[in-house]
Design a protein around this motif. Sequence first.
Motif, PDB file in Angstrom:
ATOM      1  N   THR A  21       5.750  -1.397   2.762  1.00  0.00           N
ATOM      2  CA  THR A  21       7.191  -1.454   3.039  1.00  0.00           C
ATOM      3  C   THR A  21       7.836  -0.076   3.110  1.00  0.00           C
ATOM      4  O   THR A  21       8.919   0.068   3.641  1.00  0.00           O
ATOM      5  CB  THR A  21       7.920  -2.223   1.923  1.00  0.00           C
ATOM      6  OG1 THR A  21       7.656  -1.570   0.677  1.00  0.00           O
ATOM      7  CG2 THR A  21       7.459  -3.663   1.853  1.00  0.00           C
ATOM      8  N   ASP A  22       7.185   0.959   2.514  1.00  0.00           N
ATOM      9  CA  ASP A  22       7.868   2.215   2.206  1.00  0.00           C
ATOM     10  C   ASP A  22       9.051   1.871   1.298  1.00  0.00           C
ATOM     11  O   ASP A  22       9.062   0.793   0.700  1.00  0.00           O
ATOM     12  CB  ASP A  22       8.280   2.977   3.476  1.00  0.00           C
ATOM     13  CG  ASP A  22       8.117   4.496   3.268  1.00  0.00           C
ATOM     14  OD1 ASP A  22       8.234   4.946   2.113  1.00  0.00           O
ATOM     15  OD2 ASP A  22       7.884   5.220   4.239  1.00  0.00           O
ATOM     16  N   SER A  23      10.050   2.740   1.187  1.00  0.00           N
ATOM     17  CA  SER A  23      11.077   2.474   0.168  1.00  0.00           C
ATOM     18  C   SER A  23      12.322   1.844   0.773  1.00  0.00           C
ATOM     19  O   SER A  23      12.476   1.776   1.987  1.00  0.00           O
ATOM     20  CB  SER A  23      11.475   3.787  -0.501  1.00  0.00           C
ATOM     21  OG  SER A  23      12.326   4.507   0.364  1.00  0.00           O
ATOM     22  N   THR A  59      -1.341  10.574   1.441  1.00  0.00           N
ATOM     23  CA  THR A  59      -0.342  11.531   1.913  1.00  0.00           C
ATOM     24  C   THR A  59       0.420  10.937   3.091  1.00  0.00           C
ATOM     25  O   THR A  59      -0.114  10.101   3.823  1.00  0.00           O
ATOM     26  CB  THR A  59      -1.000  12.872   2.319  1.00  0.00           C
ATOM     27  OG1 THR A  59      -0.005  13.865   2.493  1.00  0.00           O
ATOM     28  CG2 THR A  59      -1.829  12.762   3.599  1.00  0.00           C
ATOM     29  N   HIS A  60       1.692  11.339   3.241  1.00  0.00           N
ATOM     30  CA  HIS A  60       2.437  11.001   4.459  1.00  0.00           C
ATOM     31  C   HIS A  60       1.892  11.894   5.572  1.00  0.00           C
ATOM     32  O   HIS A  60       1.661  13.081   5.345  1.00  0.00           O
ATOM     33  CB  HIS A  60       3.919  11.327   4.313  1.00  0.00           C
ATOM     34  CG  HIS A  60       4.628  10.536   3.252  1.00  0.00           C
ATOM     35  ND1 HIS A  60       4.823  10.992   1.979  1.00  0.00           N
ATOM     36  CD2 HIS A  60       5.218   9.322   3.305  1.00  0.00           C
ATOM     37  CE1 HIS A  60       5.499  10.091   1.275  1.00  0.00           C
ATOM     38  NE2 HIS A  60       5.743   9.060   2.048  1.00  0.00           N
ATOM     39  N   LEU A  61       1.723  11.339   6.761  1.00  0.00           N
ATOM     40  CA  LEU A  61       1.132  12.154   7.823  1.00  0.00           C
ATOM     41  C   LEU A  61       1.629  11.711   9.191  1.00  0.00           C
ATOM     42  O   LEU A  61       1.607  10.518   9.503  1.00  0.00           O
ATOM     43  CB  LEU A  61      -0.399  12.022   7.746  1.00  0.00           C
ATOM     44  CG  LEU A  61      -1.219  13.091   8.453  1.00  0.00           C
ATOM     45  CD1 LEU A  61      -0.991  14.466   7.849  1.00  0.00           C
ATOM     46  CD2 LEU A  61      -2.706  12.755   8.385  1.00  0.00           C
ATOM     47  N   VAL A 111      -0.645   7.692   5.434  1.00  0.00           N
ATOM     48  CA  VAL A 111       0.540   6.848   5.620  1.00  0.00           C
ATOM     49  C   VAL A 111       1.317   7.282   6.860  1.00  0.00           C
ATOM     50  O   VAL A 111       1.666   8.460   6.991  1.00  0.00           O
ATOM     51  CB  VAL A 111       1.451   6.924   4.378  1.00  0.00           C
ATOM     52  CG1 VAL A 111       2.647   5.983   4.517  1.00  0.00           C
ATOM     53  CG2 VAL A 111       0.654   6.590   3.130  1.00  0.00           C
ATOM     54  N   HIS A 112       1.567   6.342   7.738  1.00  0.00           N
ATOM     55  CA  HIS A 112       2.354   6.435   8.978  1.00  0.00           C
ATOM     56  C   HIS A 112       1.474   6.667  10.210  1.00  0.00           C
ATOM     57  O   HIS A 112       1.223   5.736  10.944  1.00  0.00           O
ATOM     58  CB  HIS A 112       3.488   7.470   8.903  1.00  0.00           C
ATOM     59  CG  HIS A 112       4.500   7.137   7.847  1.00  0.00           C
ATOM     60  ND1 HIS A 112       5.105   5.906   7.767  1.00  0.00           N
ATOM     61  CD2 HIS A 112       4.977   7.855   6.787  1.00  0.00           C
ATOM     62  CE1 HIS A 112       5.922   5.887   6.736  1.00  0.00           C
ATOM     63  NE2 HIS A 112       5.864   7.052   6.113  1.00  0.00           N
ATOM     64  N   LEU A 113       1.054   7.909  10.480  1.00  0.00           N
ATOM     65  CA  LEU A 113       0.284   8.211  11.693  1.00  0.00           C
ATOM     66  C   LEU A 113       0.927   7.577  12.931  1.00  0.00           C
ATOM     67  O   LEU A 113       0.264   6.884  13.707  1.00  0.00           O
ATOM     68  CB  LEU A 113      -1.175   7.758  11.551  1.00  0.00           C
ATOM     69  CG  LEU A 113      -2.045   8.582  10.598  1.00  0.00           C
ATOM     70  CD1 LEU A 113      -3.486   8.096  10.631  1.00  0.00           C
ATOM     71  CD2 LEU A 113      -2.021  10.075  10.918  1.00  0.00           C
ATOM     72  N   ALA A 162       0.796  -1.238   0.000  1.00  0.00           N
ATOM     73  CA  ALA A 162       0.000   0.000   0.000  1.00  0.00           C
ATOM     74  C   ALA A 162       0.826   1.285   0.000  1.00  0.00           C
ATOM     75  O   ALA A 162       0.250   2.376  -0.040  1.00  0.00           O
ATOM     76  CB  ALA A 162      -0.953  -0.008   1.198  1.00  0.00           C
ATOM     77  N   HIS A 163       2.154   1.158   0.033  1.00  0.00           N
ATOM     78  CA  HIS A 163       2.959   2.393  -0.009  1.00  0.00           C
ATOM     79  C   HIS A 163       4.428   2.057  -0.248  1.00  0.00           C
ATOM     80  O   HIS A 163       5.085   1.453   0.596  1.00  0.00           O
ATOM     81  CB  HIS A 163       2.825   3.171   1.300  1.00  0.00           C
ATOM     82  CG  HIS A 163       3.599   4.453   1.310  1.00  0.00           C
ATOM     83  ND1 HIS A 163       3.118   5.616   0.759  1.00  0.00           N
ATOM     84  CD2 HIS A 163       4.830   4.762   1.795  1.00  0.00           C
ATOM     85  CE1 HIS A 163       4.008   6.576   0.910  1.00  0.00           C
ATOM     86  NE2 HIS A 163       5.065   6.082   1.534  1.00  0.00           N
ATOM     87  N   VAL A 164       4.913   2.489  -1.412  1.00  0.00           N
ATOM     88  CA  VAL A 164       6.324   2.276  -1.722  1.00  0.00           C
ATOM     89  C   VAL A 164       6.791   3.394  -2.648  1.00  0.00           C
ATOM     90  O   VAL A 164       5.971   4.039  -3.323  1.00  0.00           O
ATOM     91  CB  VAL A 164       6.517   0.862  -2.337  1.00  0.00           C
ATOM     92  CG1 VAL A 164       5.822   0.721  -3.658  1.00  0.00           C
ATOM     93  CG2 VAL A 164       7.977   0.494  -2.492  1.00  0.00           C
ATOM     94  N   HIS A 165       8.087   3.670  -2.623  1.00  0.00           N
ATOM     95  CA  HIS A 165       8.679   4.628  -3.582  1.00  0.00           C
ATOM     96  C   HIS A 165       9.687   3.810  -4.394  1.00  0.00           C
ATOM     97  O   HIS A 165      10.838   3.647  -3.972  1.00  0.00           O
ATOM     98  CB  HIS A 165       9.442   5.748  -2.876  1.00  0.00           C
ATOM     99  CG  HIS A 165       8.665   6.506  -1.844  1.00  0.00           C
ATOM    100  ND1 HIS A 165       8.324   7.829  -2.007  1.00  0.00           N
ATOM    101  CD2 HIS A 165       8.179   6.141  -0.631  1.00  0.00           C
ATOM    102  CE1 HIS A 165       7.664   8.242  -0.942  1.00  0.00           C
ATOM    103  NE2 HIS A 165       7.566   7.241  -0.087  1.00  0.00           N
ATOM    104  N   LEU A 166       9.277   3.285  -5.526  1.00  0.00           N
ATOM    105  CA  LEU A 166      10.187   2.447  -6.309  1.00  0.00           C
ATOM    106  C   LEU A 166      11.360   3.248  -6.871  1.00  0.00           C
ATOM    107  O   LEU A 166      12.412   2.673  -7.169  1.00  0.00           O
ATOM    108  CB  LEU A 166       9.418   1.737  -7.430  1.00  0.00           C
ATOM    109  CG  LEU A 166       8.381   0.707  -6.959  1.00  0.00           C
ATOM    110  CD1 LEU A 166       7.614   0.125  -8.141  1.00  0.00           C
ATOM    111  CD2 LEU A 166       9.015  -0.417  -6.146  1.00  0.00           C
TER     112      LEU A 166
HETATM  113 ZN   LIG Z   1       6.823   7.127   1.941  1.00  0.00          ZN
END
Ligand SMILES: [Zn+2]
Length: 406
Positions: free
Chosen positions: A307-309, A201-203, A256-258, A58-62
């Motif tokens: 995973t994030d990046s 959004t990252h938050l 994303v995060h919280l 659900a969230h990655v920066h390839l």
């Molecule tokens: Zn991220």
Amino acid sequence: MLISAKALILGPGELLAPGMVRVLGNRIVQVAEEIPLRLGEERVVLEDAVLSPGLINAHVHLDYTGLRGKLPADSFPAWVKEIIRLKASLSPVELEAALEEGFRLLAGSGTTGVVNMEAYPELLLLADRFPLRCWWFLELLDIRPHVWSPEATCGALRFFDDPHRPLGKLGLAPHAPYTVSPELYRLVRQSAQRFRLPATTHLSESPEEWEMFCQGGGALLDLVRQAGRPRENGRELSPLQWLDRIGGLVPGMLLVHLNYLADADWALLARGEHPVVHCPKSHAFFSYPPFPLERMLSLGIPVCLATDSLASNDSLDLREEIRVARERHPGVPAQRWWEMVTSAPARALGFPGTLGEIRSGAWADLAAFRWVKGSDPWEACIEGREEPLFLMVNGKVLQTEDRRYR
Ligand SMILES: [Zn+2]
């Protein structure tokens, strides 16, 4: 094609053992314990395997796949400074290689769908090359004046011109409250609603972001002031309250995060309208305080894992995320973890029943993992370190035991 396996994970907590799946085109058209083979129909028999919906990250920066092990974990502002420096040095060839390697790592761990933050929209011109289902979320920020190159504009516009692509979808990702103005957040909300695009959004990721918003100070505020961002709004509000107050919360926006939440944030989250994306290994990389996962689950807040990046992780394998997370949250059952990487992200993206589940009518996105009869199939999936024995995306076989996706 008819696929049979000793066990099938159909959806949250739902098992069929043994079972068969018929795939026609890009869809699953039949699921049953026994389905008679049709004349001329291709058959795949998965011995000692459990067939699952393919995983969804659900969230990655390839873009940052080549940055593994290159960034410091001392503090979030130090990490941000370093990634800005490294990003400036990435060549188009390195970025293309990063995408290729990223998709390879995802496929190699049974992932068939991915929410990718894309900081370089020109890379969307390559989108059709990759065989996984990918939501390309345009990363947007206006901390500095910035004009997209013609290639970047072209990459993004291609998606608007052709919204019915088989695997690539578009989304909007205003970066974070410390890099995005209220005006840009509101523009994203209007555009997401007008073009029916998902948003994320990252938050509230770091203690420094919390300090910047709740106390109006700290190292992250210093950093964004150096970059020229005026800081006129939001003092003494949590990042989530600030986002809500300025009108930047898009309905259904993936948050994303919280990692840091105020009491008032819980009432907003408990409405269940905003899926939360938790990145356990990135969370561990920065040594953040315990994540309130159990409280979120007990309130019915949708939670997805990601995973994030590789700039804050050493793997894109969601099974590893679960293994790390469950050391910290041992009371959460295996089936619930599996839901957070299959049906929960599918619902968060707006595709309940069509994605993240094995159902008649769903897209044929499937992954098979080794399983010994008599053991718990969900445990086998989570504890597996091997590449999937079988991987299918949109009805196309990408990997089998003797043929790897490369
Ligand atoms: Zn991220």
